[in-house]
Design a protein around this motif. Sequence first.
Motif, short mmCIF file in Angstrom:
data_model
loop_
_atom_site.label_atom_id
_atom_site.label_comp_id
_atom_site.label_asym_id
_atom_site.label_seq_id
_atom_site.Cartn_x
_atom_site.Cartn_y
_atom_site.Cartn_z
N GLU A 1 -9.98 -11.40 -10.40
CA GLU A 1 -11.29 -10.79 -10.18
C GLU A 1 -11.34 -10.09 -8.82
OE1 GLU A 1 -15.19 -9.97 -11.43
OE2 GLU A 1 -13.70 -11.13 -12.55
N GLY A 2 -11.80 -8.85 -8.81
CA GLY A 2 -11.93 -8.12 -7.55
C GLY A 2 -10.57 -7.66 -7.04
N ASN A 3 -10.54 -7.25 -5.80
CA ASN A 3 -9.29 -6.82 -5.16
C ASN A 3 -9.19 -7.49 -3.80
OD1 ASN A 3 -7.09 -5.58 -4.02
ND2 ASN A 3 -7.95 -3.52 -4.03
N PRO A 4 -8.49 -8.63 -3.72
CA PRO A 4 -8.43 -9.36 -2.45
C PRO A 4 -7.71 -8.60 -1.34
CG PRO A 4 -6.88 -10.31 -4.01
CD PRO A 4 -7.70 -9.29 -4.77
N TRP A 5 -6.91 -7.60 -1.71
CA TRP A 5 -6.13 -6.84 -0.73
C TRP A 5 -6.95 -5.76 -0.02
CZ3 TRP A 5 -1.44 -8.44 0.52
CH2 TRP A 5 -0.68 -9.13 -0.41
N GLU A 6 -8.02 -5.31 -0.63
CA GLU A 6 -8.72 -4.12 -0.12
C GLU A 6 -9.13 -4.28 1.34
OE1 GLU A 6 -12.18 -0.98 -1.41
OE2 GLU A 6 -11.90 -2.80 -2.58
N GLY A 7 -8.66 -3.36 2.18
CA GLY A 7 -9.00 -3.35 3.58
C GLY A 7 -8.33 -4.42 4.42
N LYS A 8 -7.45 -5.20 3.82
CA LYS A 8 -6.80 -6.32 4.52
C LYS A 8 -5.65 -5.80 5.38
CE LYS A 8 -7.82 -9.91 3.35
NZ LYS A 8 -8.83 -10.88 3.76
N PRO A 9 -5.58 -6.19 6.66
CA PRO A 9 -4.42 -5.82 7.48
C PRO A 9 -3.15 -6.51 6.96
CG PRO A 9 -6.26 -6.51 8.87
CD PRO A 9 -6.61 -6.87 7.44
N VAL A 10 -2.10 -5.72 6.78
CA VAL A 10 -0.84 -6.23 6.24
C VAL A 10 0.33 -5.71 7.08
CG1 VAL A 10 0.73 -6.23 4.24
CG2 VAL A 10 -1.75 -6.31 3.87
N ALA A 11 1.19 -6.62 7.51
CA ALA A 11 2.44 -6.26 8.18
C ALA A 11 3.58 -6.55 7.22
CB ALA A 11 2.61 -7.04 9.48
N VAL A 12 4.40 -5.55 6.98
CA VAL A 12 5.53 -5.67 6.07
C VAL A 12 6.81 -5.72 6.89
CG1 VAL A 12 6.81 -4.46 4.24
CG2 VAL A 12 4.31 -4.42 4.24
N MET A 13 7.72 -6.58 6.48
CA MET A 13 9.01 -6.70 7.15
C MET A 13 10.06 -7.08 6.10
SD MET A 13 8.05 -10.20 9.16
CE MET A 13 6.40 -9.61 9.43
N SER A 14 11.32 -7.04 6.51
CA SER A 14 12.37 -7.39 5.57
C SER A 14 13.54 -8.02 6.31
CB SER A 14 12.85 -6.15 4.80
OG SER A 14 13.16 -5.08 5.69
N PHE B 1 4.41 -0.15 -3.65
CA PHE B 1 3.76 -1.10 -4.56
C PHE B 1 2.36 -1.44 -4.09
CE2 PHE B 1 7.95 -3.40 -6.00
CZ PHE B 1 8.27 -2.32 -6.80
N MET B 2 2.15 -1.43 -2.78
CA MET B 2 0.87 -1.86 -2.21
C MET B 2 -0.22 -0.79 -2.28
SD MET B 2 1.52 -4.97 -1.39
CE MET B 2 0.03 -5.36 -0.50
N VAL B 3 0.15 0.46 -2.48
CA VAL B 3 -0.81 1.57 -2.45
C VAL B 3 -2.04 1.35 -3.33
CG1 VAL B 3 -1.13 4.03 -3.01
CG2 VAL B 3 0.85 3.29 -1.66
N PRO B 4 -1.90 0.92 -4.59
CA PRO B 4 -3.09 0.77 -5.43
C PRO B 4 -4.09 -0.28 -4.92
CG PRO B 4 -1.08 0.49 -6.75
CD PRO B 4 -0.67 0.59 -5.33
N ARG C 1 -4.69 -2.26 4.59
CA ARG C 1 -4.41 -1.50 5.82
C ARG C 1 -3.01 -1.90 6.28
NH1 ARG C 1 -9.43 -3.79 8.10
NH2 ARG C 1 -8.26 -4.08 10.02
N ILE C 2 -2.00 -1.21 5.74
CA ILE C 2 -0.60 -1.54 6.06
C ILE C 2 -0.23 -0.91 7.39
CG2 ILE C 2 1.80 -1.31 5.34
CD1 ILE C 2 0.87 -1.24 2.47
N LEU C 3 0.28 -1.74 8.29
CA LEU C 3 0.74 -1.23 9.57
C LEU C 3 1.94 -0.32 9.34
CD1 LEU C 3 -0.66 -4.10 10.34
CD2 LEU C 3 0.46 -3.62 12.50
N GLN C 4 1.99 0.74 10.11
CA GLN C 4 3.07 1.71 9.96
C GLN C 4 4.27 1.39 10.84
OE1 GLN C 4 3.01 3.93 7.41
NE2 GLN C 4 1.21 2.68 6.99
N GLY C 5 4.10 0.45 11.74
CA GLY C 5 5.25 0.12 12.56
C GLY C 5 4.88 -0.72 13.75
N PRO C 6 5.90 -1.09 14.49
CA PRO C 6 7.28 -0.69 14.28
C PRO C 6 7.87 -1.37 13.05
CG PRO C 6 7.18 -2.31 16.02
CD PRO C 6 5.77 -2.00 15.63
#
Length: 180
Positions: A98-111, A129-132, A136-141
């Motif tokens: 239900e809903g979209n828990p990701w919307e507007g959420k700050p996210v840092a991606v790493m690998s 994958f996260m676009v839909p 708010r995905i951090l762009q870096g570093p």
Amino acid sequence: MASYSILGLSGSLRREATNRKLLREAARLFGDCRFTEGDLKMPVYDGDDEQADGVPKPAQVLAEQIKAADAILISTPEYNKGPSGVLKNALDWVSRTEGNPWEGKPVAVMSAAAGRAGGERAQMILRSFMVPFQPRILQGPEMHLANSSNQFDESGQLKGDMYIDTLTQLMANLRTEIER
């Protein structure tokens, strides 16, 4: 300084996975926070199963954790030049809640990966994958931990100033994004 709730998602299920270690290091370098690691163990997405039984409890719990967190850390391995299936599966199940828990959420991606690119391709695909979900995905570093099995000391802390500096800056950027 406020104490924030940070949820970590590891694309590897292994107990001692380097992606789990990287998440823990990120939380440590973030500073004062309540860190929780989400559980991505859930059945493979199947629309027939969803129609018959609804969204499984683990996916509901994960969606609630995402919604409640101030920010999310995602660390993915690179399997066959992409993110892990378990991570994609969890994203698919959460999208059915239900809903979209990701919307507007700050996210840092790493690998963290065995290869010399440190999971760069997997991270790029994960970002798409996260676009839909509109976080708010951090762009870096960008944090690509190469040769990951050799990058942690016995206590699980990162070795090498370059990676520590990159991860420290990423966590400072995440804190800024939360406070935005």
